[in-house]
Design an enzyme around this catalytic site. Sequence first.
Site, mmCIF file in Angstrom:
data_model
loop_
_atom_site.group_PDB
_atom_site.id
_atom_site.type_symbol
_atom_site.label_atom_id
_atom_site.label_comp_id
_atom_site.label_asym_id
_atom_site.label_seq_id
_atom_site.Cartn_x
_atom_site.Cartn_y
_atom_site.Cartn_z
ATOM 1 N N ASP A 40 4.994 -11.475 -1.896
ATOM 2 C CA ASP A 40 4.128 -10.511 -2.596
ATOM 3 C C ASP A 40 2.909 -10.131 -1.758
ATOM 4 O OD1 ASP A 40 3.466 -8.883 -4.755
ATOM 5 O OD2 ASP A 40 2.250 -10.433 -5.702
ATOM 6 N N ASN B 134 11.128 -3.926 -10.521
ATOM 7 C CA ASN B 134 10.594 -3.111 -9.427
ATOM 8 C C ASN B 134 11.167 -1.689 -9.393
ATOM 9 O OD1 ASN B 134 10.258 -5.960 -7.191
ATOM 10 N ND2 ASN B 134 8.679 -4.977 -8.400
#
Length: 249
Positions: A29, A77
């Site tokens: 991330d 996502n």
Amino acid sequence: MAFFKAKSKDKAGTVDLEHLPRHIAIIMDGNGRWAKKRGLPRTAGHKVGAEVFRTIATYCKDLGVEYLTVYAFSTENWKRPKEEVDTIMGLLKRYLLEAIDTMAKDNIRLRFLGDLTSLPRELQDLAAQTNAISETLNGFQANVCVNYGGRDELVNAAKAFAQDCVAGKYVPEQLREAQFEQYLSSAGLPDPDLLIRPGGEQRISNFLLWQCAYAEFVFTDTLWPDFKKEDLDAAIIEFQRRHRRYGGI
Ligand code: IPE
Ligand code: IPE
Ligand code: MG
């Protein structure tokens, strides 16, 4: 006892190669924020992030870690702009093409976890090729989670088990944890020992919900594109200081 000199400047210590986590999971991330800080489009962060994945996977293999599982694209996502999603899929394709050429030489097995059926056909075919090559190998295994969601995985497992019950293969009352695990996309893998999340957030974001029941979590503010071998050393050293009790004393 073999020791590995950690190069990290701020986290003194050494990685004990005799007590490595067998399976490391990473939530990769911080790519977007890394790019934003530099005035670049978010996609630039994903490109550097993909390079960092190559470096860290090789480093895990060299250290002697057996399994590395990375979160590359979640079921959530897809909410992102099309251009960003397309870039990530493009990077994945590049990685797959590279892997097809090099994995046998490097003895690296590659497996995809997640629902691949909604990925572009071309990616599905390339993933099938890397799976076939992996079956001929026995070395370090990298698992890449794409269109992966822990809840989605559990629901799919429940559906598949229910279908087997309807087909008369099993009766619900007899279901055990070890049997249920065989329905997960991670079937056959040991649970992660260490879960690392760079990027500053301290949450699981729907990653390996079942498998991380007893994983040790290490969070770091370092953004994934800045993540270095030294950061992996530091996370392993932190892991090696933990006392895992599994509910015991
Ligand atoms: C992780 O980085 C990669 C994916 C989720 C695909 P992000 O893109 O989430 O980066 P941040 O968290 O916005 O900085
Ligand atoms: C988790 O990161 C998914 C991946 C790294 C692939 P996100 O950036 O999607 O997670 P949230 O939205 O911060 O929880
Ligand atoms: Mg993020």
